[in-house]
Design an enzyme around this catalytic site. Structure first.
Site, short mmCIF file in Angstrom:
data_model
loop_
_atom_site.label_atom_id
_atom_site.label_comp_id
_atom_site.label_asym_id
_atom_site.label_seq_id
_atom_site.Cartn_x
_atom_site.Cartn_y
_atom_site.Cartn_z
N GLU A 121 7.27 29.93 21.10
CA GLU A 121 8.27 28.90 21.10
C GLU A 121 9.07 29.36 21.06
O GLU A 121 10.10 30.46 19.88
CB GLU A 121 6.93 28.15 20.34
N TYR A 133 13.02 36.66 28.28
CA TYR A 133 11.58 36.23 28.16
C TYR A 133 10.95 36.47 29.64
O TYR A 133 10.42 36.89 30.24
CB TYR A 133 10.47 35.09 27.92
C1 LIG Z 1 16.96 36.86 21.36
C2 LIG Z 1 18.12 38.48 20.87
C3 LIG Z 1 16.46 39.16 20.11
C4 LIG Z 1 18.07 39.33 21.83
O1 LIG Z 1 18.76 40.59 21.51
P1 LIG Z 1 19.35 41.34 22.12
O2 LIG Z 1 19.57 42.74 21.35
O3 LIG Z 1 21.03 40.78 22.40
O4 LIG Z 1 19.17 41.49 23.88
P2 LIG Z 1 19.21 42.73 25.35
O5 LIG Z 1 20.09 43.20 24.41
O6 LIG Z 1 17.31 44.01 24.56
O7 LIG Z 1 19.26 41.93 26.42
C5 LIG Z 1 17.38 41.65 26.95
C6 LIG Z 1 17.60 40.44 27.92
O8 LIG Z 1 17.80 39.46 27.13
C7 LIG Z 1 18.77 38.73 28.17
N1 LIG Z 1 20.13 38.32 26.45
C8 LIG Z 1 20.40 38.98 26.18
N2 LIG Z 1 21.78 38.32 25.06
C9 LIG Z 1 22.11 37.36 26.02
C10 LIG Z 1 22.94 36.44 26.05
N3 LIG Z 1 24.12 36.07 26.13
N4 LIG Z 1 23.54 35.70 27.58
C11 LIG Z 1 22.26 35.45 27.91
N5 LIG Z 1 20.96 36.32 28.84
C12 LIG Z 1 21.46 37.44 27.57
C13 LIG Z 1 18.89 39.12 29.43
O9 LIG Z 1 18.13 38.79 30.16
C14 LIG Z 1 18.89 40.59 28.48
O10 LIG Z 1 18.69 41.62 30.07
P3 LIG Z 1 19.47 42.58 30.73
O11 LIG Z 1 20.31 42.76 29.25
O12 LIG Z 1 18.71 43.31 31.15
O13 LIG Z 1 20.93 41.46 31.37
C15 LIG Z 1 19.25 38.13 20.03
O14 LIG Z 1 19.91 37.29 20.84
C16 LIG Z 1 19.35 37.30 18.68
O15 LIG Z 1 18.64 37.91 18.17
N6 LIG Z 1 19.01 36.49 18.51
C17 LIG Z 1 18.71 35.62 17.62
C18 LIG Z 1 17.50 35.60 16.50
C19 LIG Z 1 16.52 34.41 18.17
O16 LIG Z 1 16.83 33.52 18.86
N7 LIG Z 1 15.55 34.87 18.52
C20 LIG Z 1 14.30 34.08 19.46
C21 LIG Z 1 13.90 33.34 18.84
S1 LIG Z 1 12.51 32.64 19.47
#
Ligand SMILES: CC(C)(COP(=O)(O)OP(=O)(O)OC[C@H]1O[C@@H](n2cnc3c(N)ncnc32)[C@H](O)[C@@H]1OP(=O)(O)O)[C@@H](O)C(=O)NCCC(=O)NCCS
Length: 192
Positions: A121, A133
């Site tokens: 979710e 995702y």
């Molecule tokens: C969601 C989260 C885990 C992503 O981690 P991250 O290390 O920044 O993400 P990545 O660098 O691995 O990016 C992977 C993909 O996520 C998406 N993404 C990550 N950050 C993004 C942003 N700021 N805007 C849009 N897409 C984004 C993109 O599809 C990206 O792929 P790409 O690099 O090929 O474009 C991080 O933003 C986070 O910790 N958020 C807070 C906690 C949270 O919301 N967890 C999810 C609960 S369901």
């Protein structure tokens, strides 16, 4: 599509270790929790419980040179379904592919556990996580209205196709290859 921002701190595989979550990780996890999920984040007790949960599997991502925890993720295993319960990356390290890495690590592990479907979710407003995702071909299956009690926000229910299928394996392989390139040519060291 919205592009992710460049990371505040860059990392490569050499800097990283991904291993099972431990009780001693909890204080650092709590710091990331409060930044990532606000006031209504999981408690220390929830993590203590989940680390020992028979159906749970939780990973910590460690920055080896800085000797600090910079991300984590986990899931429950329920027969042939895995439910991702949490995933987060320290805000300074976002945009390095570490969310990707945690997801790949978990799906790789699920693949050895006869999992077919992965569900989760996510807040309808959390487009960064949803993009992550979608990249791994999760599809939106509907919403759980007012699922998040702090803001009454709806949850989007997302699920993969069968992760053992050819279609999923080929998307997964390609994403993993790009991730490896992005992290400097290899997967970080890890332990199951
Ligand atoms: C969601 C989260 C885990 C992503 O981690 P991250 O290390 O920044 O993400 P990545 O660098 O691995 O990016 C992977 C993909 O996520 C998406 N993404 C990550 N950050 C993004 C942003 N700021 N805007 C849009 N897409 C984004 C993109 O599809 C990206 O792929 P790409 O690099 O090929 O474009 C991080 O933003 C986070 O910790 N958020 C807070 C906690 C949270 O919301 N967890 C999810 C609960 S369901």
């Amino acid at each position: 599509m919205v592009q992710s921002s460049p990371p505040v701190q860059s990392v490569t595989s050499e800097d990283l270790l991904i291993r099972r979550m431990r009780i001693v990780d909890i204080p650092e996890i709590m710091q990331i929790e409060s930044v990532s999920f606000g006031k209504h984040h999981w408690s220390e007790d929830s993590f203590r419980y989940e680390i020992k949960n028979q159906i749970g599997r939780y990973y910590s991502l460690i920055h080896r040179k800085e000797d600090r925890l910079i991300g984590y993720g986990g899931y429950w295993l329920i027969f042939d379904e895995a439910h991702i319960t949490t995933i987060a990356v320290h805000n300074e390290f976002r945009g390095n592919g570490l969310g990707d890495l945690l997801l790949v690590k978990m799906i790789d592990r699920m693949g050895t556990q006869s999992v077919k479907w992965v569900t989760l979710e996510v807040r309808t407003s959390n487009t960064s996580a949803q993009n992550l995702y979608y990249k791994y071909h999760f599809r939106s299956m509907g919403t759980r209205p007012r699922y998040y009690q702090d803001t009454n926000e709806d949850a989007l229910i997302m699920t993969t196709e069968n992760i053992q299928s050819q279609d999923f394996r080929s998307v997964f392989r390609e994403n993993k290859m790009h991730l490896i390139e992005r992290l400097g040519g290899k997967m970080p060291e890890g332990a199951d």
